[in-house]
Design a protein around this motif. Structure first.
Motif, PDB file in Angstrom:
ATOM      1  N   GLU A  23      51.283  68.972   7.353  1.00  0.00           N
ATOM      2  CA  GLU A  23      52.139  68.613   8.458  1.00  0.00           C
ATOM      3  C   GLU A  23      51.469  68.809   9.831  1.00  0.00           C
ATOM      4  O   GLU A  23      51.487  67.796  10.655  1.00  0.00           O
ATOM      5  CB  GLU A  23      53.242  69.717   8.256  1.00  0.00           C
ATOM      6  CG  GLU A  23      54.287  69.728   9.446  1.00  0.00           C
ATOM      7  CD  GLU A  23      55.248  70.905   9.515  1.00  0.00           C
ATOM      8  OE1 GLU A  23      56.152  70.761  10.307  1.00  0.00           O
ATOM      9  OE2 GLU A  23      55.130  71.612   8.717  1.00  0.00           O
ATOM     10  N   SER A  24      50.590  69.668   9.894  1.00  0.00           N
ATOM     11  CA  SER A  24      50.000  69.978  11.274  1.00  0.00           C
ATOM     12  C   SER A  24      48.943  68.933  11.541  1.00  0.00           C
ATOM     13  O   SER A  24      48.826  68.410  12.619  1.00  0.00           O
ATOM     14  CB  SER A  24      49.512  71.289  11.232  1.00  0.00           C
ATOM     15  OG  SER A  24      48.373  71.445  12.604  1.00  0.00           O
ATOM     16  N   ASN A  27      50.805  65.561  12.243  1.00  0.00           N
ATOM     17  CA  ASN A  27      51.396  65.345  13.650  1.00  0.00           C
ATOM     18  C   ASN A  27      50.363  65.416  14.775  1.00  0.00           C
ATOM     19  O   ASN A  27      50.865  64.688  15.965  1.00  0.00           O
ATOM     20  CB  ASN A  27      52.237  66.902  13.804  1.00  0.00           C
ATOM     21  CG  ASN A  27      53.458  66.847  13.120  1.00  0.00           C
ATOM     22  OD1 ASN A  27      54.264  65.627  13.132  1.00  0.00           O
ATOM     23  ND2 ASN A  27      54.219  67.807  12.713  1.00  0.00           N
ATOM     24  N   ARG A  28      49.278  65.702  14.628  1.00  0.00           N
ATOM     25  CA  ARG A  28      48.422  65.634  15.627  1.00  0.00           C
ATOM     26  C   ARG A  28      47.564  64.348  15.459  1.00  0.00           C
ATOM     27  O   ARG A  28      47.225  63.460  16.565  1.00  0.00           O
ATOM     28  CB  ARG A  28      47.328  66.716  15.704  1.00  0.00           C
ATOM     29  CG  ARG A  28      46.453  66.685  16.848  1.00  0.00           C
ATOM     30  CD  ARG A  28      45.065  67.458  16.863  1.00  0.00           C
ATOM     31  NE  ARG A  28      43.977  66.618  16.429  1.00  0.00           N
ATOM     32  CZ  ARG A  28      42.952  67.268  16.152  1.00  0.00           C
ATOM     33  NH1 ARG A  28      42.469  68.364  16.608  1.00  0.00           N
ATOM     34  NH2 ARG A  28      42.050  66.515  15.929  1.00  0.00           N
ATOM     35  N   LEU A  55      43.472  75.873  10.923  1.00  0.00           N
ATOM     36  CA  LEU A  55      44.252  75.142  11.720  1.00  0.00           C
ATOM     37  C   LEU A  55      43.817  75.335  13.326  1.00  0.00           C
ATOM     38  O   LEU A  55      43.215  74.496  14.129  1.00  0.00           O
ATOM     39  CB  LEU A  55      45.685  74.884  11.717  1.00  0.00           C
ATOM     40  CG  LEU A  55      46.306  74.160  10.573  1.00  0.00           C
ATOM     41  CD1 LEU A  55      47.875  74.262  10.172  1.00  0.00           C
ATOM     42  CD2 LEU A  55      45.834  72.753  10.562  1.00  0.00           C
ATOM     43  N   ASP A  56      44.101  76.395  13.733  1.00  0.00           N
ATOM     44  CA  ASP A  56      43.504  76.842  15.146  1.00  0.00           C
ATOM     45  C   ASP A  56      42.034  76.746  15.198  1.00  0.00           C
ATOM     46  O   ASP A  56      41.600  76.145  16.397  1.00  0.00           O
ATOM     47  CB  ASP A  56      43.454  78.386  15.189  1.00  0.00           C
ATOM     48  CG  ASP A  56      45.187  78.994  15.615  1.00  0.00           C
ATOM     49  OD1 ASP A  56      45.975  77.868  16.069  1.00  0.00           O
ATOM     50  OD2 ASP A  56      45.532  79.983  15.347  1.00  0.00           O
ATOM     51  N   TYR A  60      44.025  72.089  15.770  1.00  0.00           N
ATOM     52  CA  TYR A  60      45.358  71.589  15.332  1.00  0.00           C
ATOM     53  C   TYR A  60      46.554  72.447  15.479  1.00  0.00           C
ATOM     54  O   TYR A  60      46.206  73.741  15.726  1.00  0.00           O
ATOM     55  CB  TYR A  60      45.385  71.506  13.816  1.00  0.00           C
ATOM     56  CG  TYR A  60      44.562  70.248  13.541  1.00  0.00           C
ATOM     57  CD1 TYR A  60      45.220  68.671  13.325  1.00  0.00           C
ATOM     58  CD2 TYR A  60      43.059  70.343  13.530  1.00  0.00           C
ATOM     59  CE1 TYR A  60      44.371  67.722  13.182  1.00  0.00           C
ATOM     60  CE2 TYR A  60      42.319  69.160  13.208  1.00  0.00           C
ATOM     61  CZ  TYR A  60      43.122  67.804  12.885  1.00  0.00           C
ATOM     62  OH  TYR A  60      42.421  66.707  12.818  1.00  0.00           O
ATOM     63  N   PRO A  61      47.706  71.973  15.943  1.00  0.00           N
ATOM     64  CA  PRO A  61      48.812  72.847  16.404  1.00  0.00           C
ATOM     65  C   PRO A  61      49.490  73.959  15.236  1.00  0.00           C
ATOM     66  O   PRO A  61      49.419  73.151  14.093  1.00  0.00           O
ATOM     67  CB  PRO A  61      49.918  71.684  16.847  1.00  0.00           C
ATOM     68  CG  PRO A  61      49.676  70.649  16.104  1.00  0.00           C
ATOM     69  CD  PRO A  61      47.965  70.580  15.983  1.00  0.00           C
ATOM     70  N   THR A  62      49.582  75.058  15.786  1.00  0.00           N
ATOM     71  CA  THR A  62      50.338  75.880  14.709  1.00  0.00           C
ATOM     72  C   THR A  62      51.505  76.398  15.106  1.00  0.00           C
ATOM     73  O   THR A  62      52.346  76.986  14.378  1.00  0.00           O
ATOM     74  CB  THR A  62      49.327  77.118  14.474  1.00  0.00           C
ATOM     75  OG1 THR A  62      49.136  77.906  15.699  1.00  0.00           O
ATOM     76  CG2 THR A  62      48.096  76.705  13.928  1.00  0.00           C
ATOM     77  N   LEU A  65      55.313  76.295  13.146  1.00  0.00           N
ATOM     78  CA  LEU A  65      54.940  76.054  11.442  1.00  0.00           C
ATOM     79  C   LEU A  65      55.592  77.329  10.942  1.00  0.00           C
ATOM     80  O   LEU A  65      55.418  78.402  11.245  1.00  0.00           O
ATOM     81  CB  LEU A  65      53.471  76.178  11.230  1.00  0.00           C
ATOM     82  CG  LEU A  65      52.667  74.788  11.729  1.00  0.00           C
ATOM     83  CD1 LEU A  65      51.409  75.021  11.332  1.00  0.00           C
ATOM     84  CD2 LEU A  65      53.455  73.521  11.174  1.00  0.00           C
TER      85      LEU A  65
END
Length: 175
Positions: A23-24, A27-28, A55-56, A60-62, A65
């Protein structure tokens, strides 16, 4: 050029790791052409801390979530999915909800990094590997000419992506 935004669902049983990573990533990396979601058939209610860490660590956005049920997406007003990808073999074998709009589906199974036992370094390495496999699949997906490819060819391409490096044994033609 089409301004269409495609809704994409990533499914896994617990919705704590692989589906959340995907998902992350989408989305990015989807270039504004995709809106990604994740859900589980039996969500655990938490996102695995190693998923957040990976992710961090990769930028990538968290934010936002969370582990959630696929039932949320069968409610009135829920986004209609264009694509649904299972990323774990258990979810692929379950009876999924009937998705409005009849989205394209494929199985992109990879091993569960949350199942790895051992040191934190070994667990982290499993999540990094899962992240890499998913990012590679998503990169292949986002490069497809969705507006101009016919449905049969698209289905074939989606299944081929699921057989990329790291695929689980269930991946040959589940969806």
């Amino acid at each position: 050029m089409s301004d269409r935004i495609y809704n994409v669902m990533f499914l896994c049983t617990g919705n704590t790791s692989r589906s959340v990573l995907a998902e992350s990533i989408l989305n990015r990396d989807g270039g504004g052409k995709f809106r990604a979601f994740s859900a589980g058939s039996y969500p655990k209610g938490i996102v695995n801390p190693f998923a957040i860490r990976v992710l961090d660590g990769n930028g990538y956005p968290t934010e936002g979530l969370r582990s959630k049920s696929w039932d949320e997406f069968s409610q009135p007003g829920a986004p209609v999915m264009d694509f649904v990808f299972t990323v774990c073999d258990n979810a692929a074998g379950e009876t999924c909800p009937i998705w409005p709009g009849h989205p394209m589906t494929a199985h992109w199974g990879i091993n569960d990094p949350a199942a790895v036992e051992g040191s934190d370094i070994e667990k982290q390495a499993a999540f990094v590997q899962a992240f890499r496999y998913l990012r590679n699949r998503i990169s292949a997906f986002t490069s497809l000419p969705l507006a101009s490819i016919d449905k049969m060819a698209l289905g074939t391409k989606l299944r081929e992506i699921g057989r990329a490096e790291g695929a689980t044994s269930l991946c040959p033609d589940v969806a």
